[in-house]
Design a protein around this motif. Structure first.
Motif, PDB file in Angstrom:
ATOM      1  N   LEU A  63       0.837  -1.203   0.000  1.00 39.10           N
ATOM      2  CA  LEU A  63       0.000   0.000   0.000  1.00 39.10           C
ATOM      3  C   LEU A  63       0.873   1.255   0.000  1.00 39.10           C
ATOM      4  CD1 LEU A  63      -2.811   1.319   0.137  1.00 39.10           C
ATOM      5  CD2 LEU A  63      -2.682   1.086   2.629  1.00 39.10           C
ATOM      6  N   GLY A  64       1.962   1.224   0.732  1.00 41.06           N
ATOM      7  CA  GLY A  64       2.886   2.359   0.727  1.00 41.06           C
ATOM      8  C   GLY A  64       3.457   2.621  -0.661  1.00 41.06           C
ATOM      9  N   LYS A  65       3.781   1.560  -1.376  1.00 41.57           N
ATOM     10  CA  LYS A  65       4.275   1.719  -2.750  1.00 41.57           C
ATOM     11  C   LYS A  65       3.179   2.292  -3.645  1.00 41.57           C
ATOM     12  CE  LYS A  65       7.057  -2.428  -2.436  1.00 41.57           C
ATOM     13  NZ  LYS A  65       7.274  -3.744  -3.061  1.00 41.57           N
ATOM     14  N   LEU A  66       1.950   1.820  -3.434  1.00 42.70           N
ATOM     15  CA  LEU A  66       0.827   2.341  -4.220  1.00 42.70           C
ATOM     16  C   LEU A  66       0.689   3.845  -4.031  1.00 42.70           C
ATOM     17  CD1 LEU A  66      -2.083  -0.236  -3.780  1.00 42.70           C
ATOM     18  CD2 LEU A  66      -0.926   0.371  -5.890  1.00 42.70           C
ATOM     19  N   ARG A  67       0.915   4.310  -2.805  1.00 44.03           N
ATOM     20  CA  ARG A  67       0.773   5.735  -2.512  1.00 44.03           C
ATOM     21  C   ARG A  67       1.760   6.591  -3.303  1.00 44.03           C
ATOM     22  NH1 ARG A  67      -2.993   6.022   1.131  1.00 44.03           N
ATOM     23  NH2 ARG A  67      -3.199   4.466   2.765  1.00 44.03           N
ATOM     24  N   LEU A  68       2.838   5.986  -3.782  1.00 49.57           N
ATOM     25  CA  LEU A  68       3.814   6.716  -4.588  1.00 49.57           C
ATOM     26  C   LEU A  68       3.327   6.956  -6.015  1.00 49.57           C
ATOM     27  CD1 LEU A  68       7.088   4.861  -3.526  1.00 49.57           C
ATOM     28  CD2 LEU A  68       6.347   7.150  -2.824  1.00 49.57           C
ATOM     29  N   PHE A  69       2.494   6.044  -6.546  1.00 48.08           N
ATOM     30  CA  PHE A  69       2.186   6.079  -7.971  1.00 48.08           C
ATOM     31  C   PHE A  69       0.709   6.139  -8.331  1.00 48.08           C
ATOM     32  CE2 PHE A  69       6.099   3.564  -7.410  1.00 48.08           C
ATOM     33  CZ  PHE A  69       6.982   4.409  -8.056  1.00 48.08           C
ATOM     34  N   ALA A  70      -0.159   5.629  -7.474  1.00 47.86           N
ATOM     35  CA  ALA A  70      -1.560   5.467  -7.851  1.00 47.86           C
ATOM     36  C   ALA A  70      -2.349   6.769  -7.714  1.00 47.86           C
ATOM     37  CB  ALA A  70      -2.205   4.373  -7.003  1.00 47.86           C
ATOM     38  N   SER A  71      -3.451   6.819  -8.415  1.00 44.66           N
ATOM     39  CA  SER A  71      -4.339   7.976  -8.361  1.00 44.66           C
ATOM     40  C   SER A  71      -5.144   7.957  -7.064  1.00 44.66           C
ATOM     41  CB  SER A  71      -5.292   7.962  -9.558  1.00 44.66           C
ATOM     42  OG  SER A  71      -6.179   6.861  -9.437  1.00 44.66           O
ATOM     43  N   ASP A  72      -5.758   9.090  -6.743  1.00 46.65           N
ATOM     44  CA  ASP A  72      -6.564   9.187  -5.518  1.00 46.65           C
ATOM     45  C   ASP A  72      -7.725   8.189  -5.486  1.00 46.65           C
ATOM     46  OD1 ASP A  72      -4.960  11.070  -4.305  1.00 46.65           O
ATOM     47  OD2 ASP A  72      -6.175  12.782  -4.956  1.00 46.65           O
ATOM     48  N   PRO A  73      -8.489   8.023  -6.573  1.00 47.46           N
ATOM     49  CA  PRO A  73      -9.581   7.034  -6.521  1.00 47.46           C
ATOM     50  C   PRO A  73      -9.073   5.609  -6.251  1.00 47.46           C
ATOM     51  CG  PRO A  73      -9.902   8.486  -8.390  1.00 47.46           C
ATOM     52  CD  PRO A  73      -8.534   8.783  -7.831  1.00 47.46           C
ATOM     53  N   THR A  74      -7.935   5.265  -6.818  1.00 46.00           N
ATOM     54  CA  THR A  74      -7.363   3.939  -6.596  1.00 46.00           C
ATOM     55  C   THR A  74      -6.919   3.793  -5.145  1.00 46.00           C
ATOM     56  OG1 THR A  74      -6.670   3.818  -8.908  1.00 46.00           O
ATOM     57  CG2 THR A  74      -5.602   2.300  -7.378  1.00 46.00           C
ATOM     58  N   LEU A  75      -6.309   4.832  -4.599  1.00 47.56           N
ATOM     59  CA  LEU A  75      -5.869   4.783  -3.202  1.00 47.56           C
ATOM     60  C   LEU A  75      -7.044   4.702  -2.240  1.00 47.56           C
ATOM     61  CD1 LEU A  75      -2.931   7.341  -3.286  1.00 47.56           C
ATOM     62  CD2 LEU A  75      -2.797   4.843  -3.119  1.00 47.56           C
ATOM     63  N   LYS A  76      -8.112   5.421  -2.544  1.00 45.23           N
ATOM     64  CA  LYS A  76      -9.305   5.339  -1.685  1.00 45.23           C
ATOM     65  C   LYS A  76      -9.884   3.930  -1.703  1.00 45.23           C
ATOM     66  CE  LYS A  76     -10.500  10.190  -1.975  1.00 45.23           C
ATOM     67  NZ  LYS A  76     -11.363  11.201  -2.546  1.00 45.23           N
ATOM     68  N   ALA A  77      -9.896   3.312  -2.877  1.00 44.98           N
ATOM     69  CA  ALA A  77     -10.393   1.935  -2.981  1.00 44.98           C
ATOM     70  C   ALA A  77      -9.465   0.978  -2.228  1.00 44.98           C
ATOM     71  CB  ALA A  77     -10.521   1.534  -4.448  1.00 44.98           C
ATOM     72  N   ALA A  78      -8.163   1.209  -2.293  1.00 45.37           N
ATOM     73  CA  ALA A  78      -7.203   0.369  -1.560  1.00 45.37           C
ATOM     74  C   ALA A  78      -7.405   0.525  -0.053  1.00 45.37           C
ATOM     75  CB  ALA A  78      -5.775   0.730  -1.948  1.00 45.37           C
ATOM     76  N   ASP A  79      -7.667   1.737   0.390  1.00 42.71           N
ATOM     77  CA  ASP A  79      -7.932   1.959   1.816  1.00 42.71           C
ATOM     78  C   ASP A  79      -9.185   1.216   2.263  1.00 42.71           C
ATOM     79  OD1 ASP A  79      -5.687   3.524   2.333  1.00 42.71           O
ATOM     80  OD2 ASP A  79      -6.733   5.412   1.925  1.00 42.71           O
ATOM     81  N   ARG A  80     -10.209   1.171   1.408  1.00 41.16           N
ATOM     82  CA  ARG A  80     -11.422   0.420   1.749  1.00 41.16           C
ATOM     83  C   ARG A  80     -11.129  -1.080   1.839  1.00 41.16           C
ATOM     84  NH1 ARG A  80     -13.681   4.384  -1.587  1.00 41.16           N
ATOM     85  NH2 ARG A  80     -13.777   3.005  -3.397  1.00 41.16           N
ATOM     86  N   VAL A  81     -10.270  -1.572   0.956  1.00 37.59           N
ATOM     87  CA  VAL A  81      -9.864  -2.979   1.017  1.00 37.59           C
ATOM     88  C   VAL A  81      -9.173  -3.246   2.353  1.00 37.59           C
ATOM     89  CG1 VAL A  81      -8.260  -4.701   0.057  1.00 37.59           C
ATOM     90  CG2 VAL A  81      -9.696  -3.344  -1.476  1.00 37.59           C
ATOM     91  N   MET A  82      -8.271  -2.356   2.733  1.00 31.72           N
ATOM     92  CA  MET A  82      -7.559  -2.522   4.004  1.00 31.72           C
ATOM     93  C   MET A  82      -8.545  -2.512   5.174  1.00 31.72           C
ATOM     94  SD  MET A  82      -4.437  -2.981   3.157  1.00 31.72           S
ATOM     95  CE  MET A  82      -3.585  -2.813   4.706  1.00 31.72           C
ATOM     96  N   GLY A  83      -9.534  -1.640   5.119  1.00 36.22           N
ATOM     97  CA  GLY A  83     -10.540  -1.590   6.172  1.00 36.22           C
ATOM     98  C   GLY A  83     -11.346  -2.878   6.255  1.00 36.22           C
ATOM     99  N   THR A  84     -11.712  -3.417   5.103  1.00 36.38           N
ATOM    100  CA  THR A  84     -12.460  -4.668   5.060  1.00 36.38           C
ATOM    101  C   THR A  84     -11.645  -5.812   5.667  1.00 36.38           C
ATOM    102  OG1 THR A  84     -13.664  -3.978   3.088  1.00 36.38           O
ATOM    103  CG2 THR A  84     -13.575  -6.348   3.522  1.00 36.38           C
TER     104      THR A  84
END
Length: 126
Positions: A63-84
């Motif tokens: 997820l930290g690596k994603l934060r370097l390259f991914a767009s905001d919508p993708t990061l928000k979706a990744a955060d929801r995955v982490m929450g789940t």
């Protein structure tokens, strides 16, 4: 002089295309890595006993690596995955998906993330 300018423009265009392709490949690989690791961690949380949080750190690193390259919508979706996954780790074990009930939406926690990744890779703003 025109030949030099044309050569320079062609080379600049090729360099831009190559950088775009490398960036696209990097994101694609990272998205896939996150999906695979998230699925493993969710499976651990849903049916695994005893529950240990150590494997989650690999997922947080991705997820930290994603934060370097991914767009905001993708990061928000990744955060929801982490929450789940976090909720699943704190919950009692669940039954595996029922093959007689093909809905399975309860286990399709990656749908929004994969959609966001697809849109990002296609260059489509959600």
């Amino acid at each position: 002089m025109a030949s030099i300018a044309a050569t320079w423009l062609t080379q600049a265009s090729q360099n831009r295309s190559q950088r775009f392709l490398q960036e696209h490949t990097r994101r694609e690989r990272l998205f896939g890595e996150f999906i695979e690791e998230a699925a493993k961690r969710y499976a651990d949380a849903v049916v695994g006993e005893p529950k240990t949080f150590v494997p989650l750190f690999e997922l947080y690193a991705i997820l930290g690596k994603l934060r370097l390259f991914a767009s905001d919508p993708t990061l928000k979706a990744a955060d929801r995955v982490m929450g789940t996954i976090g909720v699943a780790y704190r919950s009692p074990s669940m039954d595996p998906p029922d093959p007689d009930n093909p809905d399975g939406s309860r286990y399709d926690f990656l749908r929004n993330f994969t959609d966001a990744c697809r849109f990002e890779l296609m260059g489509i703003a959600p």
